[in-house]
Design a protein around this motif. Structure first.
Motif, mmCIF file in Angstrom:
data_model
loop_
_atom_site.group_PDB
_atom_site.id
_atom_site.type_symbol
_atom_site.label_atom_id
_atom_site.label_comp_id
_atom_site.label_asym_id
_atom_site.label_seq_id
_atom_site.Cartn_x
_atom_site.Cartn_y
_atom_site.Cartn_z
ATOM 1 N N LEU A 33 0.828 -1.207 0.000
ATOM 2 C CA LEU A 33 0.000 0.000 0.000
ATOM 3 C C LEU A 33 0.864 1.259 0.000
ATOM 4 O O LEU A 33 0.533 2.261 -0.642
ATOM 5 C CB LEU A 33 -0.944 -0.002 1.208
ATOM 6 C CG LEU A 33 -1.893 1.198 1.323
ATOM 7 C CD1 LEU A 33 -2.718 1.379 0.052
ATOM 8 C CD2 LEU A 33 -2.814 1.039 2.535
ATOM 9 N N GLU A 168 -3.869 -4.759 3.465
ATOM 10 C CA GLU A 168 -3.333 -3.856 2.448
ATOM 11 C C GLU A 168 -3.806 -4.262 1.053
ATOM 12 O O GLU A 168 -4.297 -3.447 0.271
ATOM 13 C CB GLU A 168 -1.799 -3.880 2.463
ATOM 14 C CG GLU A 168 -1.142 -3.194 3.629
ATOM 15 C CD GLU A 168 0.369 -3.226 3.471
ATOM 16 O OE1 GLU A 168 0.859 -2.684 2.457
ATOM 17 O OE2 GLU A 168 1.050 -3.800 4.333
ATOM 18 N N VAL A 172 -6.612 -2.128 -1.551
ATOM 19 C CA VAL A 172 -6.199 -1.709 -2.891
ATOM 20 C C VAL A 172 -7.027 -2.422 -3.954
ATOM 21 O O VAL A 172 -7.472 -1.803 -4.935
ATOM 22 C CB VAL A 172 -4.694 -1.978 -3.115
ATOM 23 C CG1 VAL A 172 -4.309 -1.654 -4.563
ATOM 24 C CG2 VAL A 172 -3.853 -1.139 -2.162
ATOM 25 N N ALA A 297 -8.141 3.420 3.804
ATOM 26 C CA ALA A 297 -6.866 3.298 3.096
ATOM 27 C C ALA A 297 -5.781 4.108 3.802
ATOM 28 O O ALA A 297 -4.627 3.677 3.897
ATOM 29 C CB ALA A 297 -7.015 3.756 1.652
ATOM 30 N N LEU A 301 -2.478 2.602 5.424
ATOM 31 C CA LEU A 301 -1.158 3.067 5.010
ATOM 32 C C LEU A 301 -0.223 3.121 6.206
ATOM 33 O O LEU A 301 0.957 2.748 6.115
ATOM 34 C CB LEU A 301 -1.263 4.440 4.344
ATOM 35 C CG LEU A 301 0.052 5.085 3.897
ATOM 36 C CD1 LEU A 301 0.805 4.172 2.936
ATOM 37 C CD2 LEU A 301 -0.216 6.442 3.246
ATOM 38 N N SER A 304 0.627 -0.376 7.026
ATOM 39 C CA SER A 304 1.545 -0.883 6.010
ATOM 40 C C SER A 304 2.982 -0.544 6.376
ATOM 41 O O SER A 304 3.895 -1.380 6.284
ATOM 42 C CB SER A 304 1.201 -0.270 4.650
ATOM 43 O OG SER A 304 2.196 -0.543 3.685
#
Length: 481
Positions: A33, A168, A172, A297, A301, A304
């Motif tokens: 990500l 992740e 996406v 998201a 992140l 991630s």
């Protein structure tokens, strides 16, 4: 219930990791990500625009080329020292010592850079919920949590990383399939031809390669977990190829749909008009799904980056452990925890080092992304590329002495991979200032010089070991399978 092999003292926890665990721990370092949201908009804008998907496809082939020799050697040398062990067994202890210290410098600098990036991004993400804290507070929390996971048994880290990496991919792919379902921008964006070779050189192919290559950093680490994997002679080769394909095909698919979702003819204009190009993916998420997906998201992140931090921490702890076990570092590094069987000394030392670096950057008031991340993370990329070039040479030397293996996997493909990696190393080293924004100052040559300097220090440590204990020197990097 999983059963573990009975082992002696100061050995890593055997039979802890299966194929899925090793694969996801490796992919976590690549931070999918982070690559999609952070690196890809810059690859489009500063690189070759619509040629990025094809660039990824070609780099996937390059990585598979490198993996052919790497995997061939992994069946003969099972050692948590990975690059170090291959260099020592193929080229001798002097090269092994050089690679050992290069690895410690490379992965530590990558870790330090990501600590700054996580802090900067987390401050922005959580700030939108009213949780306004200094960036270094988030970095501090991450260092402590990563240190706790690294200190304990490896299967605990694996369970955490599998969940984070799976999330992740999920977020996406939700955006990807939303763009796919909508037919792209204005319903006609899916006509983008990712095999158009004219697009490959439409901008800066070199810049695109450098941004895309970062998404593969970490695939070399399957062998780091060789001593802890179940059936390593089968698990490590499979995990290596699987991680390369999962990363490569994921980015080919996602970058194609990011272009389609924006419109190929509007891509550069759209990115150039953004105050922050890294907002591109989140704009696509909100446009094709809803604000909730975009918000999730952003949170993922941060996770991630945390997953990548945990992965690199594990690499550093294991390289430190092997260096201590083989006599390059003090013997304390070569011990494992009595209960967790983890390389806890290297884990603790890495955590302390991270705290010191964080204190320096925070104390000087430097920016966590523009300075802490941008300045030093590329040192890690440079180091890994250099080690991959040396490893390709090591594979050739090992099989010339050992015999066995096909000419394709032990000579032809390693030569090709080694030449490509060597060329990339030289280019990044000579252009480090331009790539990191340190042009015009001494940092533009001091920072990249840490890699060859680390190699010299490692070589001298190996020569000291040779003088003090020649037999131990000859055993450097031996297989622990």
């Amino acid at each position: 219930m999983t059963e573990f092999t009975e082992i002696g003292p100061n050995r890593l926890r055997r039979n802890s990791l299966g194929l899925l665990a090793v694969t996801f721990m490796v992919i976590s370092a690549a931070a999918p990500l982070t690559g999609v949201a952070g690196a890809m908009p810059l690859a489009f804008l500063l690189g070759n625009g619509t040629g990025v998907p094809l660039t990824f496809l070609l780099l996937t082939l390059v990585m598979l080329t490198f993996a052919a020799g790497y995997v061939a050697m992994s069946r003969h040398v099972i050692n948590a020292g990975a690059f170090y062990a291959y260099a020592a067994r193929g080229l001798g202890g002097g090269w092994g010592g050089a690679v050992s210290v290069i690895a410690l410098v490379a992965y530590n600098t990558m870790q330090f850079g990501l600590i700054g990036l996580l802090g900067g991004i987390a401050a922005g993400v959580f700030g939108q919920f009213g949780l306004t804290l200094e960036w270094w507070v988030y970095s501090l929390i991450a260092i402590v949590l990563v240190g706790i996971l690294g200190y304990r048994q490896v299967d605990l880290s694996a369970k955490v990383l599998i969940v984070l990496v799976a999330l992740e991919y999920l977020i996406v792919l939700i955006v990807d399939f939303a763009i796919l379902g909508a037919g792209g921008a204005e319903g006609s964006g899916l006509a983008v031809n990712i095999l158009d070779f004219s697009a490959l050189t439409s901008g800066s192919l070199t810049a695109a390669i450098l941004f895309c290559l970062g998404s593969f950093i970490g695939i070399e680490a399957t062998t780091i977990y060789g001593e802890e994997a179940r059936d390593p002679e089968r698990t490590i080769p499979r995990a290596t190829y699987l991680s390369i394909l999962m990363i490569g095909l994921f980015f080919v698919f996602t970058t194609w749909l990011m272009i389609a979702g924006t419109g190929a003819d509007k891509l550069i204009e759209t990115l150039g008009g953004l105050e922050d190009p890294t907002a591109h993916f989140f704009i696509l998420a909100e446009t094709y799904t809803n604000p909730t997906i975009s918000m999730l998201a952003g949170l993922l992140l941060v996770s991630s980056l945390f997953a990548a931090l945990s992965a690199f921490h594990n690499y550093i702890a294991r390289y430190s452990y092997v260096a201590g076990r083989d006599g390059l570092l003090p013997a304390a590094f070569g011990t494992t925890h009595g209960t967790h069987q983890s390389p806890h000394v290297g884990s603790v030392v890495q955590t302390v080092g991270a705290l010191i670096v964080l204190a320096i950057f925070a104390g000087l008031g430097l920016d966590p992304i523009l300075n802490m991340f941008t300045w030093i993370s590329q040192i890690g990329t440079l180091g890994v590329i250099g080690m991959m070039a040396i490893t390709s040479l090591s594979v050739i030397a090992f099989f010339r002495k050992q015999g066995g293996g096909s000419a394709l996997s032990t000579l032809i493909l390693p030569v090709i991979a080694g030449l490509i990696m060597a060329a990339l190393f030289v280019y990044i080293f000579l252009n480090y200032g331009d790539l990191t924004g340190t042009t015009g100052g001494s940092l533009s040559w001091i920072l990249p010089s840490l890699i060859p300097l680390g190699g010299i220090v490692g070589y001298l440590l190996a020569m000291r070991l040779k003088s003090a204990n020649p037999d131990r020197f000859l055993r450097m990097g031996q297989s622990q399978g």
